[in-house]
Design a protein around this motif. Structure first.
Motif, PDB file in Angstrom:
ATOM      1  N   GLY A   1       6.366   8.560   3.734  1.00  0.00           N
ATOM      2  CA  GLY A   1       7.023   7.872   2.855  1.00  0.00           C
ATOM      3  C   GLY A   1       6.598   6.466   2.511  1.00  0.00           C
ATOM      4  O   GLY A   1       6.388   6.146   1.254  1.00  0.00           O
ATOM      5  N   MET A   2       6.167   5.692   3.485  1.00  0.00           N
ATOM      6  CA  MET A   2       5.802   4.333   3.246  1.00  0.00           C
ATOM      7  C   MET A   2       4.486   4.422   2.605  1.00  0.00           C
ATOM      8  O   MET A   2       4.311   3.655   1.648  1.00  0.00           O
ATOM      9  N   CYS A   3       3.558   5.334   2.755  1.00  0.00           N
ATOM     10  CA  CYS A   3       2.186   5.544   1.989  1.00  0.00           C
ATOM     11  C   CYS A   3       2.508   5.800   0.636  1.00  0.00           C
ATOM     12  O   CYS A   3       1.884   5.271  -0.195  1.00  0.00           O
ATOM     13  N   VAL A   4       3.496   6.616   0.266  1.00  0.00           N
ATOM     14  CA  VAL A   4       3.677   6.886  -1.081  1.00  0.00           C
ATOM     15  C   VAL A   4       4.114   5.588  -1.841  1.00  0.00           C
ATOM     16  O   VAL A   4       3.597   5.384  -2.744  1.00  0.00           O
ATOM     17  N   LEU A   5       5.003   4.954  -1.241  1.00  0.00           N
ATOM     18  CA  LEU A   5       5.732   3.665  -1.999  1.00  0.00           C
ATOM     19  C   LEU A   5       4.501   2.681  -1.982  1.00  0.00           C
ATOM     20  O   LEU A   5       4.201   1.822  -2.789  1.00  0.00           O
ATOM     21  N   ASP A   6       3.672   2.603  -1.157  1.00  0.00           N
ATOM     22  CA  ASP A   6       2.483   1.753  -1.047  1.00  0.00           C
ATOM     23  C   ASP A   6       1.438   2.153  -2.053  1.00  0.00           C
ATOM     24  O   ASP A   6       0.795   1.423  -2.531  1.00  0.00           O
ATOM     25  N   PHE A   7       1.524   3.369  -2.453  1.00  0.00           N
ATOM     26  CA  PHE A   7       0.347   3.730  -3.540  1.00  0.00           C
ATOM     27  C   PHE A   7       1.061   3.367  -4.721  1.00  0.00           C
ATOM     28  O   PHE A   7       0.332   2.942  -5.656  1.00  0.00           O
ATOM     29  N   VAL A   8       2.528   3.395  -5.129  1.00  0.00           N
ATOM     30  CA  VAL A   8       2.878   2.765  -6.139  1.00  0.00           C
ATOM     31  C   VAL A   8       2.701   1.237  -6.223  1.00  0.00           C
ATOM     32  O   VAL A   8       2.437   0.867  -7.375  1.00  0.00           O
TER      33      VAL A   8
ATOM     34  N   LEU B   1      -5.544   9.567  15.204  1.00  0.00           N
ATOM     35  CA  LEU B   1      -5.068   7.975  15.553  1.00  0.00           C
ATOM     36  C   LEU B   1      -6.290   7.371  15.134  1.00  0.00           C
ATOM     37  O   LEU B   1      -5.907   6.013  14.893  1.00  0.00           O
ATOM     38  N   LEU B   2      -7.468   7.649  14.964  1.00  0.00           N
ATOM     39  CA  LEU B   2      -8.695   6.864  14.733  1.00  0.00           C
ATOM     40  C   LEU B   2      -8.588   6.441  13.041  1.00  0.00           C
ATOM     41  O   LEU B   2      -8.869   5.341  12.760  1.00  0.00           O
ATOM     42  N   CYS B   3      -8.259   7.497  12.502  1.00  0.00           N
ATOM     43  CA  CYS B   3      -7.718   7.325  10.986  1.00  0.00           C
ATOM     44  C   CYS B   3      -6.670   6.194  10.694  1.00  0.00           C
ATOM     45  O   CYS B   3      -6.764   5.327   9.960  1.00  0.00           O
ATOM     46  N   GLU B   4      -5.571   6.214  11.677  1.00  0.00           N
ATOM     47  CA  GLU B   4      -4.697   5.156  11.739  1.00  0.00           C
ATOM     48  C   GLU B   4      -5.283   3.901  12.103  1.00  0.00           C
ATOM     49  O   GLU B   4      -4.948   2.764  11.384  1.00  0.00           O
ATOM     50  N   LEU B   5      -6.151   3.953  13.070  1.00  0.00           N
ATOM     51  CA  LEU B   5      -6.887   2.662  13.304  1.00  0.00           C
ATOM     52  C   LEU B   5      -7.701   1.935  12.173  1.00  0.00           C
ATOM     53  O   LEU B   5      -7.535   0.736  11.745  1.00  0.00           O
ATOM     54  N   VAL B   6      -8.392   2.837  11.416  1.00  0.00           N
ATOM     55  CA  VAL B   6      -9.249   2.507  10.146  1.00  0.00           C
ATOM     56  C   VAL B   6      -8.275   1.759   9.023  1.00  0.00           C
ATOM     57  O   VAL B   6      -8.446   0.738   8.753  1.00  0.00           O
ATOM     58  N   GLY B   7      -7.298   2.655   9.053  1.00  0.00           N
ATOM     59  CA  GLY B   7      -6.222   2.090   8.008  1.00  0.00           C
ATOM     60  C   GLY B   7      -5.878   0.786   8.454  1.00  0.00           C
ATOM     61  O   GLY B   7      -5.584  -0.237   7.413  1.00  0.00           O
ATOM     62  N   GLN B   8      -5.383   0.503   9.613  1.00  0.00           N
ATOM     63  CA  GLN B   8      -5.078  -0.702  10.073  1.00  0.00           C
ATOM     64  C   GLN B   8      -6.098  -1.993  10.117  1.00  0.00           C
ATOM     65  O   GLN B   8      -5.714  -3.132   9.442  1.00  0.00           O
TER      66      GLN B   8
ATOM     67  N   ILE C   1      -4.242  -3.074  15.204  1.00  0.00           N
ATOM     68  CA  ILE C   1      -5.654  -2.596  15.395  1.00  0.00           C
ATOM     69  C   ILE C   1      -5.786  -2.461  16.877  1.00  0.00           C
ATOM     70  O   ILE C   1      -6.269  -1.448  17.344  1.00  0.00           O
ATOM     71  N   ILE C   2      -5.483  -3.434  17.716  1.00  0.00           N
ATOM     72  CA  ILE C   2      -5.591  -3.307  19.231  1.00  0.00           C
ATOM     73  C   ILE C   2      -4.810  -2.214  19.531  1.00  0.00           C
ATOM     74  O   ILE C   2      -5.166  -1.397  20.599  1.00  0.00           O
ATOM     75  N   GLY C   3      -3.323  -2.167  18.871  1.00  0.00           N
ATOM     76  CA  GLY C   3      -2.569  -0.980  19.751  1.00  0.00           C
ATOM     77  C   GLY C   3      -2.836   0.282  19.329  1.00  0.00           C
ATOM     78  O   GLY C   3      -2.934   1.122  20.376  1.00  0.00           O
ATOM     79  N   TYR C   4      -3.465   0.550  18.180  1.00  0.00           N
ATOM     80  CA  TYR C   4      -3.986   2.086  17.855  1.00  0.00           C
ATOM     81  C   TYR C   4      -5.231   2.118  18.519  1.00  0.00           C
ATOM     82  O   TYR C   4      -5.483   3.536  19.080  1.00  0.00           O
TER      83      TYR C   4
ATOM     84  N   LEU D   1      -4.244   6.074   6.593  1.00  0.00           N
ATOM     85  CA  LEU D   1      -2.845   6.088   7.193  1.00  0.00           C
ATOM     86  C   LEU D   1      -2.148   7.555   7.138  1.00  0.00           C
ATOM     87  O   LEU D   1      -1.736   8.190   7.957  1.00  0.00           O
ATOM     88  N   LEU D   2      -2.156   7.953   5.797  1.00  0.00           N
ATOM     89  CA  LEU D   2      -1.492   9.103   5.526  1.00  0.00           C
ATOM     90  C   LEU D   2      -2.349  10.444   6.287  1.00  0.00           C
ATOM     91  O   LEU D   2      -1.836  11.249   6.769  1.00  0.00           O
ATOM     92  N   ILE D   3      -3.418  10.370   5.992  1.00  0.00           N
ATOM     93  CA  ILE D   3      -4.320  11.482   6.776  1.00  0.00           C
ATOM     94  C   ILE D   3      -4.313  11.403   8.056  1.00  0.00           C
ATOM     95  O   ILE D   3      -4.212  12.386   8.855  1.00  0.00           O
ATOM     96  N   GLY D   4      -4.328  10.117   8.673  1.00  0.00           N
ATOM     97  CA  GLY D   4      -4.053   9.986  10.103  1.00  0.00           C
ATOM     98  C   GLY D   4      -2.792  10.766  10.746  1.00  0.00           C
ATOM     99  O   GLY D   4      -2.852  11.646  11.532  1.00  0.00           O
ATOM    100  N   VAL D   5      -1.734  10.300   9.935  1.00  0.00           N
ATOM    101  CA  VAL D   5      -0.331  11.110  10.655  1.00  0.00           C
ATOM    102  C   VAL D   5      -0.440  12.587  10.195  1.00  0.00           C
ATOM    103  O   VAL D   5       0.128  13.378  11.080  1.00  0.00           O
ATOM    104  N   VAL D   6      -1.195  12.909   9.250  1.00  0.00           N
ATOM    105  CA  VAL D   6      -1.047  14.411   8.875  1.00  0.00           C
ATOM    106  C   VAL D   6      -1.959  15.045  10.205  1.00  0.00           C
ATOM    107  O   VAL D   6      -1.749  16.146  10.709  1.00  0.00           O
ATOM    108  N   LEU D   7      -2.888  14.536  10.499  1.00  0.00           N
ATOM    109  CA  LEU D   7      -3.750  15.032  11.425  1.00  0.00           C
ATOM    110  C   LEU D   7      -3.185  15.051  12.838  1.00  0.00           C
ATOM    111  O   LEU D   7      -3.632  15.950  13.790  1.00  0.00           O
TER     112      LEU D   7
END
Length: 177
Positions: A77-84, A11-18, A159-162, A41-47
């Motif tokens: 999937g969103m992260c993969v598209l965003d990497f592209v 969740l903290l990785c998600e926060l940093v991503g946001q 940011i506030i939500g996560y 974001l990717l690492i966050g959801v995997v964790l």
């Protein structure tokens, strides 16, 4: 390290991503050598996955865990598209790619507009497993979800939500009863 600690770290990785995403597209596209925002974001959801499948065997888990897993898959999937998008050299190419994908609801709605939201819906339902033991943590997660979904409009809502979601689960997992 146990699953709950990994979950909070995710969740903290998600926060940093946001936080990185809030700096805007120019910042995102200028990141080198990688797109750090979407990697967080990717690492966050995997964790968070090990804990998502380890919540207590209760009705809320039977509903919340599958929804959270759908959200995790859609976020990946969103992260993969965003990497592209990030890898494209010009904004014109990025716009063309976005225009192309937006013609396919099975991709656009699933991975960009709607799908990742299932993660937050799943998490708030999973938090209900602890409503009797820790009302404060659950209410914080409900509040965070309302902020994320714009029911309570705030600037920097993600940011506030996560941040509140991570804090709410930390209270649930680590507050002495």
């Amino acid at each position: 390290m146990n699953f709950k600690t990994l979950f909070i770290a995710g969740l903290l990785c998600e926060l940093v991503g946001q936080i990185l995403l809030a700096k805007g597209n120019d910042f995102i596209y200028a990141q080198r050598p990688i797109d750090f925002a979407h990697w967080f974001l990717l690492i966050g959801v995997v964790l968070i996955m090990p804990q998502v499948v380890s919540f207590p065997n209760k009705i809320f888990s039977y509903i919340g865990a599958p929804l959270a897993i759908i959200g995790v898959v859609c976020t990946i999937g969103m992260c993969v598209l965003d990497f592209v998008w990030w890898s494209q050299e010009t904004q014109e190419i990025r716009n063309d790619f976005a225009g192309h994908l937006s013609k396919f609801p099975s991709i656009w709605k699933t991975f960009i507009t709607n799908g990742p939201s299932f993660l937050n819906i799943g998490l708030v339902i999973l938090s209900l497993n602890y409503i009797k033991q820790n009302m404060t943590g659950v209410l914080l997660i409900v509040l965070a979800t309302l902020i994320i979904f714009r029911v309570i409009p705030l600037p920097f809502r993600l940011i506030i939500g996560y941040l509140i979601t991570a804090f709410g689960f930390a209270i649930i997992f680590y507050k002495k009863r």
